[in-house]
Design an enzyme around this catalytic site. Structure first.
Site, PDB file in Angstrom:
ATOM      1  N   GLU A   1       0.853  -1.128   0.009  1.00 45.97           N
ATOM      2  CA  GLU A   1      -0.040  -0.126  -0.055  1.00 45.97           C
ATOM      3  C   GLU A   1       0.841   1.216  -0.024  1.00 45.97           C
ATOM      4  O   GLU A   1       1.372   1.595   0.880  1.00 45.97           O
ATOM      5  CB  GLU A   1      -0.801  -0.092   1.243  1.00 45.97           C
TER       6      GLU A   1
ATOM      7  N   CYS B   1      -2.659   8.839   2.018  1.00 46.25           N
ATOM      8  CA  CYS B   1      -2.366   8.478   0.910  1.00 46.25           C
ATOM      9  C   CYS B   1      -3.319   8.751  -0.178  1.00 46.25           C
ATOM     10  O   CYS B   1      -3.071   8.896  -1.378  1.00 46.25           O
ATOM     11  CB  CYS B   1      -2.182   7.056   0.927  1.00 46.25           C
TER      12      CYS B   1
END
Length: 496
Positions: free
Chosen positions: A271, A305
């Site tokens: 990720e 993110c």
């Protein structure tokens, strides 16, 4: 002793840290017992750069011992029926519920996000525990028709074994929650290395989990903790005993991790970064656009993110939206993250402030105009102004760089085809949004020639994902998926 009393944990105002079992110096290794013989690191509050408390990290010997204990613990855990494992995960969710406010306060204090986001992050862990409980009765494979008479073709799913989980500073609770709750009901043991700058959160969360495991008379090492830096991370990546390594962090480090894991034919779940765009068409509802763009770009001080970093505006509405957005930016309440009326807190570290200034400078050099913000705020802590930059081309090098700070690049476009291509031209592929009322366009956006991201939104911001869906992105974002849908399959191996 004088140094001890300057720690926030020793001050009466921060006595609530004791409710989480935190002291001046905290052991940073848990494998059924607490310990740690490595370096002592102190973590600092981003809102004032004052030291909170310290953690004794894992040495490589501690790491070795912990892996062995986690592997032993797995033998017990794998034999427990999945619904019973689910019941223990349910109890972990309940234990987190009881400490949600105080744990949320610690997230505010040590990471720097506003209190409501800190609590919201713990809530995500609670929610994914609830989700995992149901899942513990549902995971499995089909029985398929066999072409051989009198035979059955069965798909059996088994746990991979030991799941290493490396998490980032920006979601120091939730990302571990997504991974560990699902990994646990699948029958895996977990070994967690959090970010060194949020070590106290890793310790506090593990204390809550450890008590539940101990109360259920199962080995504590099922949820092991090794606080540490790159040395521990590298050891995990190279270690053949890590049956899955889940890594959340930058694309740069993620690439190194992926290569080390691939070298031993291991399994990784990545990720990594995002360079997320919001596209606003001329028919968009601007009453939705302004708060959404603000929330996506400024929320968590631009350190998600999924933060919106690029805002594509149709040329016919560009100037109007920029003016309205700048006005909205001016109303953002900046303050201590634990104050309930604060909407915007500090960056996590002093280095992040330097990166912010560097990116603003580069944006100017590449032809951008700063229409809002761009400066460091003169107050204690790592505060910078939320920033809007206009006038850059869509492919300016700085626009294609993910700077983990609240800088929004506003870009003009003329038509759908070009802007969909511009959305997809960056290396990362995490989140994306369009604002439009055109149904045909919405389905083109969701279709094969639309967004190439793992998360595709319509008329909502780029940030904010739901635990029920699979979370993750394509390309340089790493391709991993966590949390909901069928992400559980990544934590298991299939036999036919």
């Amino acid at each position: 002793a004088a140094a001890m009393s300057t720690l926030l944990v020793s001050q009466p105002r921060y006595a609530w840290l004791r409710e989480l079992g935190l002291q001046e110096e905290n052991p940073g290794v848990y494998n059924g017992r607490w310990g740690g013989g490595g370096q002592v690191v102190t973590t600092y509050c981003p809102a004032n750069n004052e030291p909170i408390a310290s953690v004794r990290q894992a040495s490589l010997e501690d790491y070795e011992e912990t892996v062995k204990k986690a592997k032993e613990a797995w033998k017990v855990w794998a034999d427990i029926p999945a619904p019973k494992r689910g019941e223990i995960v349910r109890q972990i969710g309940d234990a987190l519920r009881q400490k949600i406010k105080v744990l949320g306060s610690l997230v505010s204090l040590e990471m720097g996000k506003i209190f409501v986001e800190g609590v919201g992050e713990v809530q995500e862990y609670v929610d994914v525990c609830d989700y995992a409980v149901g899942l513990s009765r549902m995971i499995g494979g089909p029985i398929l028709p066999s072409e051989r008479p009198g035979h059955a073709l069965i798909e059996q799913w088994n746990p991979v074994g030991l799941v290493g989980i490396i998490t980032a500073f920006n979601f120091p609770v939730a990302v571990y929650g997504w991974n560990s709750a699902i990994a646990m009901i699948c029958g895996n043991a977990c070994l967690w290395k959090g970010a060194p700058t949020t070590s106290l959160i890793s310790v506090a969360v593990t204390k809550i989990i450890a008590k539940v495991l101990e109360d259920n008379k199962v080995p504590g090492a099922i949820c092991s903790l090794v606080c540490g830096g790159a040395d521990i991370g590298t050891a995990m990546a190279r270690d053949e005993r890590m049956d899955l390594l889940s890594f959340t962090g930058s694309t740069k480090v993620g690439k190194q991790v992926a290569l080390m894991v691939q070298e031993r034919f291991g399994r990784s779940l990545l990720e990594l970064g995002g360079n997320n765009a919001i596209i606003v068409f001329e028919d968009a509802d601007l009453n939705l656009v302004i708060p959404s763009a603000l929330f996506a770009a400024v929320g968590t001080a631009g350190q998600r993110c999924t933060t919106a970093r690029r805002l594509f505006l149709h040329e016919s509405i560009h100037d109007e939206v920029v003016a309205k957005l700048a006005k909205a930016y001016a109303q953002v309440r900046i303050g201590d993250p634990w104050d309930s009326d604060t909407l915007y807190g500090p960056l996590h570290t002093k280095e992040a402030v330097k990166m912010f200034l560097g990116a603003v400078e580069q944006a100017k050099q590449q032809g951008g105009s700063v229409v809002y913000g761009g400066k460091v705020i003169n107050r204690p802590g790592n505060y910078v102004e939320p920033t809007i930059v206009t006038g850059l081309p869509h492919n300016a090098p700085i626009v294609h760089t993910e700077t983990f700070a609240p800088i929004l690049y506003v870009l003009k476009f003329k038509e759908e085809e070009e802007v969909f291509a511009w959305n997809n031209e960056v290396k990362q592929g995490l989140s994306s949004s369009i604002f439009t009322k055109d149904l045909g366009r919405i389905f083109r956006w969701l279709g094969p020639k639309g967004s190439d991201c793992g998360i595709v939104n319509v008329n909502i911001p780029t940030s904010g994902a739901e635990i029920g869906g699979a979370f993750g992105g394509e390309k340089h974002t790493g391709g991993g998926r966590e949390s909901g849908s069928d992400s559980w399959k990544l934590y298991m191996r299939r036999s036919t």
